[in-house]
Scaffold this motif. Structure first.
Motif, short mmCIF file in Angstrom:
data_model
loop_
_atom_site.label_atom_id
_atom_site.label_comp_id
_atom_site.label_asym_id
_atom_site.label_seq_id
_atom_site.Cartn_x
_atom_site.Cartn_y
_atom_site.Cartn_z
N VAL A 112 0.85 -1.19 0.00
CA VAL A 112 0.00 0.00 0.00
C VAL A 112 0.88 1.24 0.00
O VAL A 112 2.11 1.15 -0.02
CB VAL A 112 -0.97 0.01 1.20
CG1 VAL A 112 -1.90 -1.20 1.14
CG2 VAL A 112 -0.22 0.02 2.52
N ALA A 113 0.25 2.42 0.05
CA ALA A 113 0.98 3.66 -0.17
C ALA A 113 1.86 4.08 0.99
O ALA A 113 2.87 4.76 0.78
CB ALA A 113 0.00 4.79 -0.51
N ASN A 114 1.51 3.72 2.21
CA ASN A 114 2.30 4.12 3.38
C ASN A 114 1.89 3.29 4.58
O ASN A 114 0.90 2.55 4.53
CB ASN A 114 2.14 5.61 3.67
CG ASN A 114 0.69 6.01 3.90
OD1 ASN A 114 0.11 5.69 4.92
ND2 ASN A 114 0.11 6.71 2.93
N GLY A 115 2.66 3.42 5.66
CA GLY A 115 2.42 2.58 6.83
C GLY A 115 1.14 2.91 7.56
O GLY A 115 0.48 2.02 8.11
N THR A 116 0.74 4.18 7.61
CA THR A 116 -0.50 4.55 8.28
C THR A 116 -1.70 3.99 7.54
O THR A 116 -2.65 3.48 8.15
CB THR A 116 -0.62 6.08 8.41
OG1 THR A 116 0.56 6.59 9.03
CG2 THR A 116 -1.82 6.46 9.26
N ASP A 117 -1.67 4.07 6.21
CA ASP A 117 -2.73 3.44 5.42
C ASP A 117 -2.75 1.93 5.66
O ASP A 117 -3.84 1.32 5.72
CB ASP A 117 -2.51 3.70 3.93
CG ASP A 117 -3.00 5.08 3.50
OD1 ASP A 117 -3.46 5.86 4.37
OD2 ASP A 117 -2.91 5.37 2.29
N ALA A 118 -1.59 1.32 5.77
CA ALA A 118 -1.54 -0.12 6.02
C ALA A 118 -2.28 -0.47 7.30
O ALA A 118 -3.05 -1.44 7.35
CB ALA A 118 -0.09 -0.59 6.10
N LEU A 119 -2.06 0.32 8.36
CA LEU A 119 -2.76 0.09 9.61
C LEU A 119 -4.27 0.25 9.45
O LEU A 119 -5.06 -0.59 9.88
CB LEU A 119 -2.24 1.05 10.68
CG LEU A 119 -0.87 0.74 11.28
CD1 LEU A 119 -0.34 1.96 12.03
CD2 LEU A 119 -0.95 -0.46 12.22
N GLU A 120 -4.68 1.37 8.85
CA GLU A 120 -6.12 1.62 8.71
C GLU A 120 -6.79 0.58 7.82
O GLU A 120 -7.89 0.08 8.15
CB GLU A 120 -6.35 3.01 8.14
CG GLU A 120 -7.84 3.34 8.03
CD GLU A 120 -8.12 4.70 7.41
OE1 GLU A 120 -9.31 5.00 7.17
OE2 GLU A 120 -7.16 5.46 7.17
#
Length: 299
Positions: A57-65
């Motif tokens: 995915v695009a970034n780690g925060t997006d991965a978490l969400e």
């Protein structure tokens, strides 16, 4: 003498020739979003991590969400998170519509304190989000026992733990899924933002793949609301090249951390972080050394 915590130039010198060739091929093919390079890296990192699926995915925060949404965390659910973590852990819970419930961390390891988790599990608790902080894994077997007893999900924030293991088990081997980041300062970092979700669940991997791409697995068919959060091919090329060196780089990090331990041991002003028995620590950047130095300066 200035010694950088992360020497990205030194890493680049080791992969520069390979990158030049692979990026030239990518620019010729112009497959910049998802595509063959992303799929190849996803397969390589899944194999390295010992899981069936890696979804970029695009970034780690997006991965978490996206991980949270894919397992059904949503409006007014509660998710238990350790208070000692980067703000993105809690932000992702809030972005998914849920409420973060903070619990204490162990004063020696700085990982989530399992004994403080049980009293916070209530009717609305949907998941425990364990954070593998500073390069070592949380006590997953204890959290798994608690999660099974209470019927909540066990998830992992693995943004600082590429290559870490506990009792020879890696990321997402105990929890249902793990979200990670490939921010440049991570021990596996790209040349920009990036992230991924790791899991052994076929259904969960399919849900994450759909959510990252506008809720769609088939072009122009969108059965659910999703994100524009795809790992781009340039980052996949960089990560793939770096992944070949990660085990060696992690070993060097452990050696450097051991040197800090030796040099700082015996100083009353310093409290060194403890590695949990059974953990293979990867001593991530801006973590172990920075943490020790910060405590030393503060004391």
């Amino acid at each position: 003498m200035l010694i950088p915590l992360v020497d990205l130039k030194a890493q680049h010198r080791q992969i520069a020739d390979e990158l030049q060739q692979r990026l030239a091929r990518l620019f010729e093919n112009t497959a910049f979003v998802l595509g063959e390079e992303v799929a190849s890296f996803e397969h390589e990192f899944a194999r390295f991590s010992g899981v069936k699926h890696c979804v970029g995915v695009a970034n780690g925060t997006d991965a978490l969400e996206i991980m949270l949404r894919a397992v059904g965390v949503g409006d007014r659910d509660e998710v238990i998170v350790p208070v000692n973590s980067f703000v993105a852990t809690a932000f992702a819970v809030m972005r998914a519509g849920a409420v973060p419930k903070f619990v204490d961390s162990d004063p020696e390891t700085h990982l989530i304190d399992v004994e403080t988790v049980a009293p916070h599990i209530k009717r609305r608790t949907k998941a425990i989000l364990a954070v593998h902080l500073y390069g070592q894994m949380a006590p997953m077997e204890e959290l798994k026992t608690l999660a099974d007893q209470t019927g909540v999900l066990l998830l992992e924030d693995a943004a600082q733990a590429h290559g870490a293991s506990r009792h020879d088990q890696g990321l997402a081997s105990v929890g249902l899924a793990a979200a990670t980041s490939f921010y440049p300062s991570k021990n596996l970092g790209g040349y920009g933002d990036g992230g991924a979700v790791l899991t052994n669940s076929d259904d969960l991997a399919a849900a994450v793949r759909a959510l990252r791409n506008y809720g769609s697995e088939v072009k122009h068919h969108h059965p659910r609301v999703g994100f524009n959060s795809r790992l781009d091919a340039i980052q996949a090329v960089v990560l793939s090249a770096k992944l070949k060196h990660l085990a060696t780089w992690n070993k060097a990090r452990r050696q450097a951390a051991g040197r800090y331990d030796k040099l700082l041991s015996g100083l009353d002003a310093v409290t060194l972080p403890v590695t949990l028995l059974g953990n293979e620590h990867v001593c991530t950047c801006t973590s172990y050394a920075c943490h020790v130095a910060t405590r030393y300066c503060a004391d």
